[in-house]
Scaffold this motif. Structure first.
Motif, PDB file in Angstrom:
ATOM      1  N   GLY A   1       0.794  -1.221   0.000  1.00  0.00           N
ATOM      2  CA  GLY A   1       0.000   0.000   0.000  1.00  0.00           C
ATOM      3  C   GLY A   1       0.824   1.268   0.000  1.00  0.00           C
ATOM      4  O   GLY A   1       0.477   2.250  -0.674  1.00  0.00           O
ATOM      5  N   SER A   2       1.949   1.270   0.721  1.00  0.00           N
ATOM      6  CA  SER A   2       2.780   2.477   0.779  1.00  0.00           C
ATOM      7  C   SER A   2       3.384   2.780  -0.591  1.00  0.00           C
ATOM      8  O   SER A   2       3.505   3.949  -0.994  1.00  0.00           O
ATOM      9  CB  SER A   2       3.890   2.320   1.819  1.00  0.00           C
ATOM     10  N   VAL A   3       3.736   1.729  -1.325  1.00  0.00           N
ATOM     11  CA  VAL A   3       4.311   1.900  -2.657  1.00  0.00           C
ATOM     12  C   VAL A   3       3.231   2.363  -3.639  1.00  0.00           C
ATOM     13  O   VAL A   3       3.477   3.203  -4.514  1.00  0.00           O
ATOM     14  CB  VAL A   3       4.983   0.592  -3.134  1.00  0.00           C
ATOM     15  N   ILE A   4       2.028   1.817  -3.492  1.00  0.00           N
ATOM     16  CA  ILE A   4       0.918   2.231  -4.363  1.00  0.00           C
ATOM     17  C   ILE A   4       0.610   3.712  -4.149  1.00  0.00           C
ATOM     18  O   ILE A   4       0.361   4.455  -5.109  1.00  0.00           O
ATOM     19  CB  ILE A   4      -0.328   1.365  -4.104  1.00  0.00           C
ATOM     20  N   LEU A   5       0.649   4.158  -2.900  1.00  0.00           N
ATOM     21  CA  LEU A   5       0.410   5.585  -2.610  1.00  0.00           C
ATOM     22  C   LEU A   5       1.454   6.463  -3.294  1.00  0.00           C
ATOM     23  O   LEU A   5       1.138   7.535  -3.813  1.00  0.00           O
ATOM     24  CB  LEU A   5       0.418   5.825  -1.099  1.00  0.00           C
ATOM     25  N   GLN A   6       2.709   6.002  -3.299  1.00  0.00           N
ATOM     26  CA  GLN A   6       3.755   6.745  -4.010  1.00  0.00           C
ATOM     27  C   GLN A   6       3.459   6.807  -5.504  1.00  0.00           C
ATOM     28  O   GLN A   6       3.598   7.846  -6.146  1.00  0.00           O
ATOM     29  CB  GLN A   6       5.116   6.076  -3.797  1.00  0.00           C
ATOM     30  N   ALA A   7       3.027   5.657  -6.042  1.00  0.00           N
ATOM     31  CA  ALA A   7       2.746   5.578  -7.480  1.00  0.00           C
ATOM     32  C   ALA A   7       1.609   6.515  -7.877  1.00  0.00           C
ATOM     33  O   ALA A   7       1.618   7.099  -8.968  1.00  0.00           O
ATOM     34  CB  ALA A   7       2.418   4.138  -7.866  1.00  0.00           C
ATOM     35  N   LYS A   8       0.619   6.656  -6.991  1.00  0.00           N
ATOM     36  CA  LYS A   8      -0.535   7.502  -7.302  1.00  0.00           C
ATOM     37  C   LYS A   8      -0.157   8.982  -7.443  1.00  0.00           C
ATOM     38  O   LYS A   8      -0.898   9.756  -8.037  1.00  0.00           O
ATOM     39  CB  LYS A   8      -1.610   7.326  -6.223  1.00  0.00           C
TER      40      LYS A   8
END
Length: 504
Positions: free
Chosen positions: A243-250
């Motif tokens: 989830g933390s990586v997905i937030l960065q990607a967003k």
């Protein structure tokens, strides 16, 4: 007579859904994934990582589309004259990667292989009531059941029921390292723990597909490195679950985030034959110490739905988890149950997990902290992925965090994991009432008759707590903007890559 005649050229999978002027053929798509496959024999494997390659290398009789409807795959159409008889009409001219045409004999061989206990196929639970398989002619197969099985089509849509060629299985013993499927891509090169290269199958039965020349899977264990690969242009697409990586990607306007609630379920289960987990009070106490909302917020950064025994995303079947027994935290009651069970000061035990997302280490860490609040002393047993799978197969664990493959049909999900004879009942759970309801639920074919049974089962399973169903994670794929045509299925399947192209 109920008849289902489905003409594959005019359904959801039609190429005409895209304007032919948009599609660009050729090119190589590089996908980043965080773990290596654990074999490639579709009838045997259980790991999601293996399934994601099998999606592109093999075919089933039927499959799910992106709306979770059953649609044709190798079967162009089928009939159900009564609830014990299924007749499948195969596509003509389908070729295995070795050049031989697929026929009804291959379907018969594969299903009998799956049903043979010696094969050890997880798919056996999906199709166990099959009593006979008749080759009517070269392209027609008749399947007879000993009892009705409402989830038969769903079971046949599983990768575990992909059709394989007899001569290749006999040649190699199994197909774990040797791929001979009918899928849109062929295995060209495999360097374990590094990459796998698939090339376009020029003889694929859906004319004009696939659009890509090659797909390369790169194994990159670190999720942050997957994102870095996308940003640097080394990857065109990546399956990212952190989830933390997905937030960065967003936050990156140069990336496209595809996300939808999945049907797979994160679980925390017990070996119910081992002390003290053979005591229902201990399992119930642990269930009362679990806070699903905290696990979702901490381990998934909110990108998941708390769930009970049926995936929460399958709304027509799933009960609201908050209405199920032992689903809300109650630390006082948990401590009382431990005292009644003879553990007023708690006890030590191990939680098996793995550093990969599927192995659930982040979830295990949150659970560890939650259980300390009722005096338990859990230790994390963090295993390399291959050893984790081996321990899972051997049922060698006190407790274990997993990601279980869900399904839109409750029978196919629950029977195999909780029936006393279920193929992947790793909890070694046996309960006569649960068995009886599971058997009844799969024999009925009408939703109105089945629904009360699965409502009751969800309550009963939550009370017995052989396994705690935690949540349904979102399925997330991150793509570069030039990757076009891909669709998510909901179970992680990647077979829409056959309809994906690169627009640059």
């Amino acid at each position: 007579m109920r008849k289902f005649l489905v003409i594959s050229l005019i359904i959801l999978f039609t190429v005409l859904s895209f304007s032919s002027g948009q599609i660009k053929r050729g090119g190589t798509l590089t996908i980043g994934v965080d773990q290596e496959v654990v074999g490639l024999d579709p009838n045997i494997v259980t790991a999601f990582s293996s399934f994601r390659r099998i999606d592109l290398l093999y075919n089933r009789l039927v499959k799910y589309d992106d709306k979770l409807n059953i649609v044709p795959d190798l079967a162009a159409s089928w009939e159900i004259p009564d609830n014990l008889t299924y007749i499948f009409h195969l596509r003509k001219g389908v070729k295995f990667h070795n050049g031989r045409e697929l026929t009804a004999e291959d379907v018969k061989y594969t299903l009998e292989r799956i049903l043979d206990p010696k094969t050890g196929s997880p798919g056996r639970s999906y199709i166990e009531p099959i009593s006979s398989i008749e080759v009517v002619d070269k392209y027609t197969v008749k399947i007879k059941l000993s009892t009705p099985l409402a989830s038969l089509l769903s079971g046949l849509a599983s990768n575990n029921c992909a059709i394989v060629p007899k001569e290749e299985v006999e040649k190699y013993g199994n197909l774990q390292r040797n791929v001979v499927g009918t899928g849109p891509f062929k295995l060209a090169e495999w360097v374990p723990d590094n990459y796998m290269r698939l090339v376009r199958n020029p003889d694929y039965f859906e004319k004009g597909l696939p659009y890509l020349d090659e797909i390369i899977f790169r194994v990159i264990p670190e999720q942050t490195s997957l994102l870095a690969g996308l940003k640097a242009g080394a990857l065109d697409m990546a399956t990212i679950n952190d989830g933390s990586v997905i937030l960065q990607a967003k936050k990156d306007p140069n990336l496209v985030i595809m996300q939808k609630p999945g049907i797979n379920v994160r679980t925390f289960g017990f070996n119910t034959m081992r002390k003290p987990f053979n005591d229902i009070r201990v399992r119930q106490a642990i269930a009362l110490a679990i806070d699903r909302d905290e696990i979702v917020a901490t381990a998934e950064f909110g990108m998941a739905m708390p769930s009970g025994p049926i995936p929460a995303s399958v709304k027509k079947w799933a009960k609201n988890v908050k209405l199920l027994p032992f689903s809300r935290p109650n630390l006082k009651k948990a401590k009382e149950l431990l005292t009644q069970a003879g553990y007023p000061d708690g006890f030590s035990f191990k939680i098996v997990c793995s550093p990969t997302y599927e192995g659930g280490i982040a979830v295990a860490q949150v659970i560890q902290n939650q259980l300390k609040k009722i005096g338990l002393k859990p230790e994390l047993e963090v295993l390399e992925w291959g050893i984790y799978i081996d321990r899972w197969k051997k049922r060698d664990f006190d407790s274990m965090v997993e990601l279980r493959g869900g399904d839109p049909d409750p029978d196919r999900f629950l029977y195999r994991i909780l029936h006393s004879k279920g193929a992947v009942n790793n909890f070694l759970f046996k309960d006569e009432e649960v068995d009886k309801l599971l058997e009844e639920g799969r024999k009925l074919t009408k939703y109105e008759e089945r629904k009360p049974i699965y409502d009751k089962l969800q309550v009963l399973i939550s009370e017995k707590t052989p396994v705690i169903f935690l949540y349904v994670p979102y399925e997330t794929q991150i793509l570069k903007p030039y990757v076009k045509g891909f669709k998510q299925v909901g179970n992680g399947a990647l077979y829409y890559l056959a309809r994906t192209w690169i627009e640059k």
